[in-house]
Enzyme design. Structure first.
Site, PDB file in Angstrom:
ATOM      1  N   MET A  33      10.656   8.189  -8.594  1.00 45.49           N
ATOM      2  CA  MET A  33      11.913   7.786  -9.068  1.00 45.49           C
ATOM      3  C   MET A  33      12.094   7.090 -10.463  1.00 45.49           C
ATOM      4  O   MET A  33      12.682   6.285 -10.901  1.00 45.49           O
ATOM      5  CB  MET A  33      12.653   6.880  -8.001  1.00 45.49           C
ATOM      6  N   GLU A  54       1.104   1.520 -12.569  1.00 41.31           N
ATOM      7  CA  GLU A  54      -0.063   2.070 -12.501  1.00 41.31           C
ATOM      8  C   GLU A  54      -0.237   2.631 -10.892  1.00 41.31           C
ATOM      9  O   GLU A  54      -1.042   3.577 -10.751  1.00 41.31           O
ATOM     10  CB  GLU A  54      -1.178   0.875 -12.362  1.00 41.31           C
ATOM     11  N   HIS A  96       2.075   4.923  -9.732  1.00 43.10           N
ATOM     12  CA  HIS A  96       2.200   6.213  -9.955  1.00 43.10           C
ATOM     13  C   HIS A  96       1.249   7.016 -10.451  1.00 43.10           C
ATOM     14  O   HIS A  96       0.848   7.820 -10.387  1.00 43.10           O
ATOM     15  CB  HIS A  96       3.549   6.228 -10.601  1.00 43.10           C
ATOM     16  N   GLY A 155       1.932   7.533  -2.498  1.00 47.07           N
ATOM     17  CA  GLY A 155       1.129   6.235  -2.346  1.00 47.07           C
ATOM     18  C   GLY A 155       1.234   5.689  -0.662  1.00 47.07           C
ATOM     19  O   GLY A 155       2.327   5.901   0.036  1.00 47.07           O
ATOM     20  N   GLN A 189       7.241   6.469   4.785  1.00 51.69           N
ATOM     21  CA  GLN A 189       7.481   7.853   4.067  1.00 51.69           C
ATOM     22  C   GLN A 189       6.374   8.758   4.157  1.00 51.69           C
ATOM     23  O   GLN A 189       6.658  10.037   4.212  1.00 51.69           O
ATOM     24  CB  GLN A 189       7.800   7.458   2.506  1.00 51.69           C
ATOM     25  N   VAL A 234      -1.884   0.902  -5.083  1.00 48.14           N
ATOM     26  CA  VAL A 234      -2.427   0.066  -6.072  1.00 48.14           C
ATOM     27  C   VAL A 234      -1.821  -1.478  -6.232  1.00 48.14           C
ATOM     28  O   VAL A 234      -0.698  -1.540  -6.066  1.00 48.14           O
ATOM     29  CB  VAL A 234      -2.169   0.615  -7.345  1.00 48.14           C
ATOM     30  N   ARG A 292      10.206  -2.123  -7.765  1.00 53.03           N
ATOM     31  CA  ARG A 292      11.205  -3.312  -7.480  1.00 53.03           C
ATOM     32  C   ARG A 292      10.670  -4.373  -7.804  1.00 53.03           C
ATOM     33  O   ARG A 292      11.179  -5.589  -7.690  1.00 53.03           O
ATOM     34  CB  ARG A 292      11.591  -3.110  -5.890  1.00 53.03           C
TER      35      ARG A 292
END
Ligand code: PAF
Length: 280
Positions: free
Chosen positions: A30, A35, A37, A147, A153, A176, A187
């Site tokens: 999103m 780091e 991602h 992740g 998820q 990470v 967030r």
């Protein structure tokens, strides 16, 4: 690096790559890339001929009182980071490209989306499953990278892939963390200095839970009690849930039989954070 904004152009590129027998690795995001991602992107680059990243703040996975409108955006910064990693294509659709007028078909992922985070975020995982299914049909990847921070998820996506027979490998990569062990999350940018310090309580509590399990605690209520007491010592923290679950099904357990995942959601001020630890 190609920046693609329409479904048609993305599908054209994916079809061309596939006809050249190139494997496609896909990292759905999103945006507001950190780091965490980028570690997924690097892994995809290592394991595939081509890597596609999507940036789409998916409205259908936010509840009416959630942070859809405030969700951090940094398209220019994100594109810089991704071109630095030599990503092949970035898919950045607008909401009306993904959800055309009259869009009406959604995925209902069932019970697994209604427990843990789903108990307070009603419909969230149906929104995630729906957009991920659409992205899979648009990007047509061989492997997709998620992740471990969003543990529930990853279980939801694995179920979606199994139930709907997608021929896609789901690769779950380690969380990470910052130097003080706070899990990286877009967030985290909502936290002020004081809240940022307080947020380290999540990982401390997970390590406390792990230590209690290591010392032979076999009753989940003892683990939960120990973790709860620690989090309550942090005045800015408000517990939403602490659960110890079986990793594949996310079913809560009472008596410990490893491996287990300790999962929690805690509000720090107004910001809801999640984290988890797999205990083998
Ligand atoms: O994890 C996220 O960033 C989102 O839930 C995802 C998988 C990109 C779907 O919108």
């Amino acid at each position: 690096m190609q920046v693609i904004r329409t479904i048609k152009n993305m599908q054209t590129l994916s079809k061309a790559l596939r006809s050249e027998k190139k494997t496609i690795g896909f990292v759905p995001t999103m945006g507001a890339l950190h780091e965490g991602h980028l570690s997924l992107v690097r892994r995809s680059k290592n394991e595939n001929d081509a890597t596609v990243v999507s940036i789409f703040i998916n409205p259908t996975q936010f509840g009416p009182k959630e942070d859809f409108k405030q969700y951090p955006k940094d398209e220019k910064g994100d594109l810089n980071k991704l071109s630095g990693l030599n990503v092949d294509a970035v898919f950045i659709p607008e909401a009306d490209e993904m959800y055309h007028d009259g869009f009406n078909t959604t995925i209902n992922i069932g019970h697994i989306g209604e427990i843990l985070c789903g108990a307070s975020r009603h419909g969230h995982f149906n929104g995630v499953a729906t957009v991920v299914e659409k992205l899979f049909n648009i990007v047509m990847p061989d492997k997709t990278y998620f992740g471990q921070k969003d543990f529930q998820q990853t279980v939801v996506i694995k179920k979606l892939v199994k139930d709907l027979n997608f021929n896609i490998d789901i690769i779950v990569c380690p969380t990470v963390r910052e130097t003080d062990w706070l899990a990286m999350s877009s967030r985290n940018s909502y936290l002020n200095n004081e809240e940022r310090k307080a947020a380290t309580i999540l990982y401390k509590a997970l390590k406390q839970g792990e230590a209690l399990l290591g010392r032979g605690a076999d009753d989940v209520s003892d683990v939960r009690r120990g973790m709860k007491a620690l989090i309550k010592s942090e005045p800015l923290a408000e517990i939403e849930y602490i659960e110890v679950v079986e990793p594949r099904t996310l079913q809560g357990i009472e008596k410990i039989k490893k491996p287990v995942v300790i999962c929690l959601a805690v509000k720090i001020g107004k910001t809801r954070l999640i984290d988890n630890l797999v205990v083998e």
